[in-house]
Every structure is written in structure tokens, then in C-alpha cells.
Scaffold this motif. Structure first.
Motif, PDB file in Angstrom:
ATOM      1  N   ALA A  10       0.828  -1.211   0.000  1.00 17.80           N
ATOM      2  CA  ALA A  10       0.000   0.000   0.000  1.00 17.80           C
ATOM      3  C   ALA A  10       0.863   1.262   0.000  1.00 17.80           C
ATOM      4  CB  ALA A  10      -0.940  -0.007   1.199  1.00 17.80           C
ATOM      5  N   ALA A  11       1.932   1.261   0.784  1.00 16.96           N
ATOM      6  CA  ALA A  11       2.821   2.429   0.848  1.00 16.96           C
ATOM      7  C   ALA A  11       3.535   2.649  -0.479  1.00 16.96           C
ATOM      8  CB  ALA A  11       3.827   2.250   1.978  1.00 16.96           C
ATOM      9  N   ILE A  12       3.957   1.585  -1.123  1.00 15.86           N
ATOM     10  CA  ILE A  12       4.650   1.713  -2.413  1.00 15.86           C
ATOM     11  C   ILE A  12       3.675   2.151  -3.500  1.00 15.86           C
ATOM     12  CG2 ILE A  12       5.822   0.386  -4.227  1.00 15.86           C
ATOM     13  CD1 ILE A  12       7.260  -1.115  -1.980  1.00 15.86           C
ATOM     14  N   PHE A  13       2.448   1.666  -3.438  1.00 15.07           N
ATOM     15  CA  PHE A  13       1.430   2.076  -4.413  1.00 15.07           C
ATOM     16  C   PHE A  13       1.228   3.590  -4.385  1.00 15.07           C
ATOM     17  CE2 PHE A  13      -3.061   3.023  -5.357  1.00 15.07           C
ATOM     18  CZ  PHE A  13      -3.084   2.638  -6.684  1.00 15.07           C
ATOM     19  N   LYS A  14       1.330   4.202  -3.233  1.00 16.67           N
ATOM     20  CA  LYS A  14       1.140   5.650  -3.083  1.00 16.67           C
ATOM     21  C   LYS A  14       2.302   6.443  -3.669  1.00 16.67           C
ATOM     22  CE  LYS A  14      -1.407   5.088   1.212  1.00 16.67           C
ATOM     23  NZ  LYS A  14      -1.319   5.274   2.676  1.00 16.67           N
ATOM     24  N   LYS A  15       3.418   5.784  -3.968  1.00 10.63           N
ATOM     25  CA  LYS A  15       4.614   6.465  -4.476  1.00 10.63           C
ATOM     26  C   LYS A  15       5.009   5.864  -5.825  1.00 10.63           C
ATOM     27  CE  LYS A  15       6.156   7.463   0.197  1.00 10.63           C
ATOM     28  NZ  LYS A  15       5.825   8.863   0.238  1.00 10.63           N
ATOM     29  N   PRO A  16       4.332   6.302  -6.898  1.00 10.57           N
ATOM     30  CA  PRO A  16       4.575   5.717  -8.226  1.00 10.57           C
ATOM     31  C   PRO A  16       6.015   5.830  -8.716  1.00 10.57           C
ATOM     32  CG  PRO A  16       2.633   7.116  -8.264  1.00 10.57           C
ATOM     33  CD  PRO A  16       3.280   7.298  -6.936  1.00 10.57           C
ATOM     34  N   LYS A  24       8.509  10.250 -14.442  1.00  5.04           N
ATOM     35  CA  LYS A  24       9.731  11.016 -14.726  1.00  5.04           C
ATOM     36  C   LYS A  24      10.728  10.968 -13.572  1.00  5.04           C
ATOM     37  CE  LYS A  24       7.697  15.386 -13.313  1.00  5.04           C
ATOM     38  NZ  LYS A  24       7.356  16.732 -13.702  1.00  5.04           N
ATOM     39  N   LEU A  25      10.273  10.626 -12.369  1.00  7.70           N
ATOM     40  CA  LEU A  25      11.174  10.549 -11.209  1.00  7.70           C
ATOM     41  C   LEU A  25      11.664   9.132 -10.916  1.00  7.70           C
ATOM     42  CD1 LEU A  25       9.201  12.930  -8.832  1.00  7.70           C
ATOM     43  CD2 LEU A  25      11.179  13.476 -10.269  1.00  7.70           C
ATOM     44  N   PHE A  26      11.308   8.178 -11.771  1.00 10.29           N
ATOM     45  CA  PHE A  26      11.656   6.779 -11.532  1.00 10.29           C
ATOM     46  C   PHE A  26      13.161   6.575 -11.394  1.00 10.29           C
ATOM     47  CE2 PHE A  26      12.712   2.494 -13.129  1.00 10.29           C
ATOM     48  CZ  PHE A  26      11.996   1.730 -12.216  1.00 10.29           C
ATOM     49  N   HIS A  27      13.956   7.275 -12.176  1.00  7.90           N
ATOM     50  CA  HIS A  27      15.415   7.099 -12.166  1.00  7.90           C
ATOM     51  C   HIS A  27      16.137   8.076 -11.239  1.00  7.90           C
ATOM     52  CE1 HIS A  27      15.418   4.062 -15.259  1.00  7.90           C
ATOM     53  NE2 HIS A  27      14.584   4.797 -15.956  1.00  7.90           N
ATOM     54  N   ASN A  28      15.386   8.900 -10.520  1.00  4.19           N
ATOM     55  CA  ASN A  28      15.989   9.873  -9.607  1.00  4.19           C
ATOM     56  C   ASN A  28      16.282   9.187  -8.273  1.00  4.19           C
ATOM     57  OD1 ASN A  28      16.519  11.970  -7.765  1.00  4.19           O
ATOM     58  ND2 ASN A  28      15.267  13.403  -8.962  1.00  4.19           N
ATOM     59  N   ARG A  29      17.534   8.847  -8.057  1.00  5.43           N
ATOM     60  CA  ARG A  29      17.924   8.093  -6.855  1.00  5.43           C
ATOM     61  C   ARG A  29      17.685   8.869  -5.570  1.00  5.43           C
ATOM     62  NH1 ARG A  29      23.521   4.991  -8.349  1.00  5.43           N
ATOM     63  NH2 ARG A  29      22.645   3.698  -9.993  1.00  5.43           N
ATOM     64  N   GLN A  30      17.908  10.150  -5.614  1.00  7.41           N
ATOM     65  CA  GLN A  30      17.758  10.958  -4.409  1.00  7.41           C
ATOM     66  C   GLN A  30      16.298  10.937  -3.927  1.00  7.41           C
ATOM     67  OE1 GLN A  30      18.802  15.079  -4.992  1.00  7.41           O
ATOM     68  NE2 GLN A  30      19.591  15.244  -2.898  1.00  7.41           N
ATOM     69  N   ASN A  35      11.968   8.482  -0.518  1.00  3.64           N
ATOM     70  CA  ASN A  35      10.696   7.754  -0.424  1.00  3.64           C
ATOM     71  C   ASN A  35      10.860   6.436   0.335  1.00  3.64           C
ATOM     72  OD1 ASN A  35       8.912   9.549  -1.685  1.00  3.64           O
ATOM     73  ND2 ASN A  35       9.606   8.898  -3.699  1.00  3.64           N
ATOM     74  N   TRP A  36      11.957   5.721   0.078  1.00  4.65           N
ATOM     75  CA  TRP A  36      12.201   4.473   0.807  1.00  4.65           C
ATOM     76  C   TRP A  36      12.394   4.746   2.296  1.00  4.65           C
ATOM     77  CZ3 TRP A  36      10.702   0.042  -0.649  1.00  4.65           C
ATOM     78  CH2 TRP A  36      10.700  -0.322  -1.984  1.00  4.65           C
ATOM     79  N   ASN A  37      13.067   5.833   2.623  1.00  2.00           N
ATOM     80  CA  ASN A  37      13.255   6.180   4.031  1.00  2.00           C
ATOM     81  C   ASN A  37      11.933   6.532   4.706  1.00  2.00           C
ATOM     82  OD1 ASN A  37      16.024   5.726   4.097  1.00  2.00           O
ATOM     83  ND2 ASN A  37      16.487   7.806   3.381  1.00  2.00           N
TER      84      ASN A  37
END
Length: 146
Positions: A10-16, A24-30, A35-37
């Protein structure tokens, strides 16, 4: 363990940007690390454990379960017609949001396939005697394959 998996999904679903490759932010590591934190703080679990183990395990299991479903056929009801009940895995329906992110790859090997237009007609004469087989190679014009 199942409850934490559902919360993670559910948490990951909220952060596409963590799962949608078209984002467009998929490859933005920062941004992804942030988001993972946030998710790890929300669930009180180490971010690296979530990212590297839990989420990978969930995706891999979903991919394997999705492969078990019969492929869409002509006349089926639209592009999202995968029957959610084709899997007994408890998180299958929850993970359907990543269905379009999973690409089925064609397997490959070291053997080449011959196409019909590549194979030249060969004249094969087989006598009654199995030991006497006469094969004529196709005739090519000079410099045809130079």
C-alpha cells in the motif's frame, strides 16, 4: 509477516516513482531514497531491507504468479482482463498495479532458427535403398553471396 507486506504494498502504491517506469522521477535516486526512508520510518523497518529484500521478493513472486495465468485471447474483456483469481497467493490482487510494469521476455538460446525464406529448395532423391540418397545443392549465380 503478511500484514507488513500489505502495508508495504500500500505504501509503495502511493509512491509511483518507486514502481512506475514511465514516471519522470523513476530514475531519480535521491527522491527514491527519500521515499524508501519515509516508508521505512512508517513501517519501522530498515530501508535497505525493504528495498532490497522485501520489495524484490514481492515483485518476483508476483511475476511468477502472473506467469501462471493464461494469456489474453482475442475477444477477452480488455487489457486488464487478467483473472485475479488465477493465483492463490494472498498478495496477488494487491500487486496488480505493477502488472503493466512487468515485461515478458522471450527466451533465447544459442541455436539459430532458420526462416522459410532463408532455406533454399533442395532436390532430394531417395531411392528404395536407404543407403543411396542423392542430394543436389542449390545452384547459385557467381558472386551472388560475395
Amino acid at each position: 509477516m503478511s500484514a507488513i507486506n500489505e502495508e508495504l504494498i500500500a505504501a509503495i502504491f502511493k509512491k509511483p516513482c518507486l514502481w512506475d517506469q514511465q514516471n519522470k522521477l523513476f530514475h531519480n535516486r535521491q527522491i527514491n531514497n527519500r521515499n524508501w526512508n519515509e516508508i521505512s520510518n512508517e513501517l519501522n523497518v530498515d530501508a535497505m531491507v525493504l528495498k532490497k529484500k522485501k520489495w524484490k521478493q514481492l515483485r518476483d513472486t508476483f511475476r511468477a504468479e502472473l506467469r501462471k495465468c493464461p494469456p489474453d485471447r482475442s475477444g477477452d474483456a480488455g487489457p486488464h482482463s487478467v483473472n485475479e483469481k488465477c493465483s492463490q497467493w494472498s498478495h496477488f490482487e494487491s500487486m496488480m498495479f505493477i502488472k503493466d510494469q512487468i515485461k515478458c521476455r522471450q527466451s533465447s538460446g544459442n541455436l539459430s532458427r532458420q526462416k522459410n525464406n532463408e532455406v533454399q529448395d533442395m532436390n532430394i532423391n531417395i531411392d528404395e535403398d536407404v543407403n543411396n540418397v542423392d542430394i543436389e545443392a542449390p545452384q547459385y549465380e557467381e558472386n551472388e553471396y560475395v
